[in-house]
Design a protein around this motif. Structure first.
Motif, PDB file in Angstrom:
ATOM      1  N   CYS A  11       2.823 -33.060 -17.664  1.00 49.61           N
ATOM      2  CA  CYS A  11       3.466 -31.769 -17.395  1.00 49.61           C
ATOM      3  C   CYS A  11       3.683 -31.032 -18.711  1.00 49.61           C
ATOM      4  N   ALA A  12       3.601 -29.709 -18.647  1.00 47.14           N
ATOM      5  CA  ALA A  12       3.909 -28.883 -19.821  1.00 47.14           C
ATOM      6  C   ALA A  12       5.174 -28.102 -19.505  1.00 47.14           C
ATOM      7  N   ALA A  13       6.163 -28.214 -20.382  1.00 43.00           N
ATOM      8  CA  ALA A  13       7.454 -27.568 -20.117  1.00 43.00           C
ATOM      9  C   ALA A  13       7.778 -26.557 -21.202  1.00 43.00           C
ATOM     10  N   PHE A  14       8.656 -25.629 -20.846  1.00 42.12           N
ATOM     11  CA  PHE A  14       9.158 -24.676 -21.856  1.00 42.12           C
ATOM     12  C   PHE A  14      10.289 -25.336 -22.636  1.00 42.12           C
ATOM     13  N   PRO A  15      10.495 -24.918 -23.875  1.00 38.39           N
ATOM     14  CA  PRO A  15      11.646 -25.457 -24.605  1.00 38.39           C
ATOM     15  C   PRO A  15      12.932 -25.155 -23.817  1.00 38.39           C
ATOM     16  N   ASN A  16      13.841 -26.072 -23.806  1.00 37.88           N
ATOM     17  CA  ASN A  16      15.138 -25.941 -23.112  1.00 37.88           C
ATOM     18  C   ASN A  16      15.037 -25.948 -21.590  1.00 37.88           C
ATOM     19  N   GLU A  17      13.827 -26.137 -21.060  1.00 39.23           N
ATOM     20  CA  GLU A  17      13.725 -26.204 -19.601  1.00 39.23           C
ATOM     21  C   GLU A  17      14.337 -27.517 -19.109  1.00 39.23           C
ATOM     22  N   THR A  18      14.887 -27.504 -17.919  1.00 35.80           N
ATOM     23  CA  THR A  18      15.422 -28.753 -17.377  1.00 35.80           C
ATOM     24  C   THR A  18      14.297 -29.544 -16.721  1.00 35.80           C
ATOM     25  N   ILE A  19      14.579 -30.836 -16.536  1.00 38.32           N
ATOM     26  CA  ILE A  19      13.585 -31.690 -15.862  1.00 38.32           C
ATOM     27  C   ILE A  19      13.322 -31.145 -14.456  1.00 38.32           C
ATOM     28  N   LEU A  20      14.395 -30.704 -13.784  1.00 32.33           N
ATOM     29  CA  LEU A  20      14.245 -30.194 -12.411  1.00 32.33           C
ATOM     30  C   LEU A  20      13.318 -28.992 -12.366  1.00 32.33           C
ATOM     31  N   SER A  21      13.551 -28.058 -13.261  1.00 38.37           N
ATOM     32  CA  SER A  21      12.750 -26.834 -13.270  1.00 38.37           C
ATOM     33  C   SER A  21      11.287 -27.154 -13.540  1.00 38.37           C
ATOM     34  N   CYS A  22      11.060 -28.041 -14.511  1.00 39.08           N
ATOM     35  CA  CYS A  22       9.681 -28.419 -14.856  1.00 39.08           C
ATOM     36  C   CYS A  22       9.009 -29.115 -13.671  1.00 39.08           C
ATOM     37  N   ALA A  23       9.755 -30.007 -13.004  1.00 44.19           N
ATOM     38  CA  ALA A  23       9.191 -30.711 -11.846  1.00 44.19           C
ATOM     39  C   ALA A  23       8.821 -29.713 -10.757  1.00 44.19           C
ATOM     40  N   ARG A  24       9.696 -28.765 -10.523  1.00 46.34           N
ATOM     41  CA  ARG A  24       9.421 -27.763  -9.480  1.00 46.34           C
ATOM     42  C   ARG A  24       8.168 -26.954  -9.786  1.00 46.34           C
ATOM     43  N   ARG A  25       8.054 -26.544 -11.038  1.00 45.81           N
ATOM     44  CA  ARG A  25       6.873 -25.740 -11.396  1.00 45.81           C
ATOM     45  C   ARG A  25       5.594 -26.525 -11.201  1.00 45.81           C
ATOM     46  N   HIS A  26       5.698 -27.859 -11.283  1.00 44.20           N
ATOM     47  CA  HIS A  26       4.504 -28.683 -11.114  1.00 44.20           C
ATOM     48  C   HIS A  26       4.394 -29.234  -9.691  1.00 44.20           C
ATOM     49  N   GLY A  27       5.201 -28.700  -8.793  1.00 39.03           N
ATOM     50  CA  GLY A  27       5.096 -29.100  -7.383  1.00 39.03           C
ATOM     51  C   GLY A  27       5.598 -30.501  -7.101  1.00 39.03           C
ATOM     52  N   LEU A  28       6.487 -31.016  -7.951  1.00 41.86           N
ATOM     53  CA  LEU A  28       7.007 -32.369  -7.749  1.00 41.86           C
ATOM     54  C   LEU A  28       8.440 -32.268  -7.229  1.00 41.86           C
ATOM     55  N   TYR A  29       8.718 -32.896  -6.093  1.00 39.51           N
ATOM     56  CA  TYR A  29      10.002 -32.707  -5.422  1.00 39.51           C
ATOM     57  C   TYR A  29      11.078 -33.642  -5.966  1.00 39.51           C
ATOM     58  N   ILE A  30      12.199 -33.040  -6.323  1.00 38.23           N
ATOM     59  CA  ILE A  30      13.413 -33.806  -6.642  1.00 38.23           C
ATOM     60  C   ILE A  30      14.495 -33.230  -5.738  1.00 38.23           C
ATOM     61  N   PRO A  31      15.204 -34.052  -4.976  1.00 37.41           N
ATOM     62  CA  PRO A  31      16.206 -33.485  -4.064  1.00 37.41           C
ATOM     63  C   PRO A  31      17.370 -32.870  -4.840  1.00 37.41           C
ATOM     64  N   THR A  32      17.976 -31.860  -4.249  1.00 37.18           N
ATOM     65  CA  THR A  32      19.150 -31.208  -4.850  1.00 37.18           C
ATOM     66  C   THR A  32      20.090 -30.839  -3.715  1.00 37.18           C
ATOM     67  N   LEU A  33      21.332 -30.646  -4.069  1.00 39.12           N
ATOM     68  CA  LEU A  33      22.263 -30.125  -3.070  1.00 39.12           C
ATOM     69  C   LEU A  33      23.155 -29.048  -3.682  1.00 39.12           C
ATOM     70  N   CYS A  34      23.854 -29.381  -4.757  1.00 41.32           N
ATOM     71  CA  CYS A  34      24.766 -28.367  -5.314  1.00 41.32           C
ATOM     72  C   CYS A  34      24.008 -27.262  -6.044  1.00 41.32           C
ATOM     73  N   GLU A  35      22.898 -27.616  -6.641  1.00 34.38           N
ATOM     74  CA  GLU A  35      22.136 -26.666  -7.458  1.00 34.38           C
ATOM     75  C   GLU A  35      21.528 -25.552  -6.608  1.00 34.38           C
ATOM     76  N   LEU A  36      21.529 -24.320  -7.112  1.00 37.41           N
ATOM     77  CA  LEU A  36      20.808 -23.220  -6.458  1.00 37.41           C
ATOM     78  C   LEU A  36      20.245 -22.314  -7.546  1.00 37.41           C
ATOM     79  N   GLU A  37      18.934 -22.436  -7.722  1.00 36.97           N
ATOM     80  CA  GLU A  37      18.269 -21.760  -8.832  1.00 36.97           C
ATOM     81  C   GLU A  37      18.479 -20.239  -8.789  1.00 36.97           C
ATOM     82  N   ASP A  38      18.388 -19.658  -7.579  1.00 40.32           N
ATOM     83  CA  ASP A  38      18.457 -18.197  -7.451  1.00 40.32           C
ATOM     84  C   ASP A  38      19.746 -17.605  -8.004  1.00 40.32           C
TER      85      ASP A  38
END
Ligand code: HC1
Ligand code: SF4
Length: 579
Positions: A11-38
């Motif tokens: 995976c290629a990530a931006f500096p300071n990107e979170t693992i979650l954000s990077c995983a999402r951009r690469h189509g890899l699912y990590i479950p979340t509940l409290c987090e809301l990106e929008d």
């Protein structure tokens, strides 16, 4: 860029990107509940997004929460190890420990992010559930509009964030500690007496059934099924473009015809259109504005959004004299349904019950305002949010997709112009008003009718419009979302805002994404643009595009109200506000 692997994928990530954000951009699912990106919310409290970071040279991998852990060069992340899966399962079990276990009777059944999560982790038992502790948590049903049920709260704090940072009302706070930590209204008030304006934006982000509207589907059915009553349904401009997706149609599909058919099928006697009343509002509010402009009174604020009215009354009562006195389209339609309609149709006014379907929770508040209830009889009897209307149809065994679209058949209050239709999106009321005021001032229609300079999506927009004649240029502004509203109100109070007419919609986007709209899982307002586009299509293709050219509106004034702002119109269609 930063290189890392997630489950061995490079995976290629931006500096300071979170693992979650990077995983999402690469189509890899990590479950979340409290987090809301929008809404840029990642408090890291639910801990279901745990992942392992494999560290070469170390025996044990490190467990971190993906939502708030930044990537590092060379990092090796694993999201599906036995240890991660067990931790996620335990985490969900802990979340369920003081969460009411009555999913079958919950309003979010089948549409709940916690249910999804329980399925994802394969939860098969619930060892820690403490019924007594759960039932001891508060259920606040003091508001006519919203119910706050802490027995279903998972402490994600999305509601707190949206209210504080987006709506900037800041009515919600976290209180208590440890297992007794919960969402409270500021200063210990209940919902009814707090600074909450019932905009419902917190409901849209709640992942469970903790926040919702007061359900009135049963009362609506009581009226509809009573053969002695004449039930009238009205539905808001935005509802028709924000409902089909509940039944599997593409976002933004116009289901006006199916809604009419569904209402008839469940036994509604008369189906009317709030859009018609929006045209009437333009006649009343436009005339009122013109009078104020001639007297040099400025600015005038629109008054159709009830959460905005609540906001002004609770937070800025000194500006109430600047609000238009015209009732909202909902209340105009209801008033006419209990006066004009019975007179012309020969039905007993006391037998009429008005049910209104709105993408809005604050409309429930509006319906019970003392100013809008006369001798104990409300103008609007029941307000159903779009969500409740979906629930009602399901209770009646109706799938919207199966229905042949129908058309209105009431000759008095169902026709609408394109101007009435665009009320449903931010800027629409202003555009509708300008079309009519221009024609009144100049005696001929505005040539360029699409006022694209009024149509942006930025939180606050302003424009100068030439109304011609003795009025000339006026300065107008449109705000949506209460954060931007607060800024413009404060500027007006400080004498720093130079406007004649200001449109306010409390919900970001206007009614197309109102707080009573269908909810989207793990997303805040994802469908606004598709809905908005359809609203403008309705206007573009409408036979009549100005409120004053609506034939049924002309008939209403000729046969009943006499003229805009006549004494009768004033008595029936205007109101006042109280601090
Ligand atoms: Fe709205 Fe209105 S536009 S407030 O956003 O003025 O809810 O759709 O019905 O009353 O017409 C909502 C929408 C709605 C009113 C109108
Ligand atoms: Fe805040 Fe609106 Fe929710 Fe009230 S309804 S708590 S004002 S987001």
């Amino acid at each position: 860029t930063i290189s890392l692997t997630i489950n061995s994928h490079a995976c290629a990530a931006f500096p300071n990107e979170t693992i979650l954000s990077c995983a999402r951009r690469h189509g890899l699912y990590i479950p979340t509940l409290c987090e809301l990106e929008d809404i840029d919310h990642a408090p890291g409290t639910c801990r279901v997004c745990v992942v392992e970071i494999v560290q070469s040279g170390r025996a044990a991998a490190q467990i971190v929460t993906a939502c708030n852990t930044p990537v590092r060069e060379g990092m090796q992340v694993a999201t599906r190890t036995k240890r991660v899966r067990n931790m996620q399962k335990l985490q969900v079990e802990l979340l369920m420990a003081d969460h009411l276990q009555d999913c079958a009777t919950c309003v979010r059944h089948g549409d709940c992010e916690l249910q999804d999560l329980a399925q994802f982790v394969g939860l098969t038992e619930n060892r820690f559930f403490d019924r007594a502790r759960t039932l001891a948590r508060e259920v606040d049903d003091s508001s006519p509009a919203l119910i706050r049920d802490m027995q279903r709260c998972v402490r994600c704090q999305r509601c707190v964030a949206v209210c504080r940072y987006h709506q900037k009302v800041d009515a919600l706070v976290m209180s208590g500690t440890g297992v007794n930590r919960y969402v409270d209204l500021r200063d210990g008030y209940d919902q009814k007496n707090s600074t909450c304006v019932t905009c419902g934006q917190c409901v849209l982000v709640c992942p469970t059934g903790a926040l919702g509207e007061r359900d009135e589907t049963e009362r609506a059915l009581d009226y509809i099924c009573d053969p002695d009553l004449t039930t009238v349904v009205q539905f808001a401009p935005a509802v028709r473009v924000a409902f089909g997706e509940e039944f599997g149609m593409p976002a933004g599909t116009n289901v006006e015809g199916q809604i009419i058919a569904a209402c008839r099928k469940i036994g509604v006697d008369v189906v009317l259109d709030t859009n018609f009343a929006a045209d009437v509002v333009i006649m009343e509010e436009g005339t009122e504005l013109l009078g104020r402009l001639k007297r040099g009174q400025r600015p005038t604020f629109t008054s159709c959004c009830p959460a905005w009215i609540n906001f002004a009354e609770i937070h800025y009562p000194d500006i109430l004299p600047l609000l238009s006195s015209t009732k909202s389209p909902q209340q105009v339609l209801s008033t006419m349904a209990k006066t004009y309609l019975p007179e012309k149709m020969g039905i007993a006014p006391e037998k009429v019950r008005v049910i209104s379907i709105m993408p809005c929770t604050a409309k429930k508040d509006e319906a019970v305002r003392p100013q809008l209830v006369h001798d104990g009889l409300p103008e609007t009897d029941v307000v159903l949010t779009t969500r409740e209307f979906a629930r009602l149809l399901r209770r009646e065994g109706i799938d919207l997709k199966d229905l042949e679209p129908s058309t209105f058949d009431n000759p008095l209050m169902s026709e609408y112009s394109g101007a009435g239709a665009i009320f449903g999106t931010t800027g629409g009321v202003m555009e509708a008003a300008v079309r009519t005021i221009y024609a009144v001032v100049n005696g001929h229609e505005l040539e360029q009718i699409d006022l694209t300079q009024l149509r942006g999506f930025e939180g606050a927009r302003s424009a100068t419009v030439d109304l011609g004649g003795q009025i000339g240029e006026v300065k107008v502004a449109m705000v949506h979302g209460l954060g931007d509203t607060r800024a413009i109100v404060e500027a007006v109070r400080a004498g720093e805002a130079d406007f004649d007419f200001i449109e306010v919609m409390a919900c970001p986007g206007g009614c197309v994404d109102g707080g009573g709209s269908l909810r989207s899982k793990r997303a805040y307002l994802p469908l606004a643009m598709a809905r908005r586009k359809t609203i403008y299509d309705v206007d573009r293709t409408a036979r009549v595009r100005q409120s004053h050219n609506n034939e049924q509106v002309k008939t209403l004034y000729r046969d009943f109200l006499e003229a805009p702002n006549s004494r009768k119109a004033h008595d029936l269609l205007h109101t006042h506000y109280t601090d």
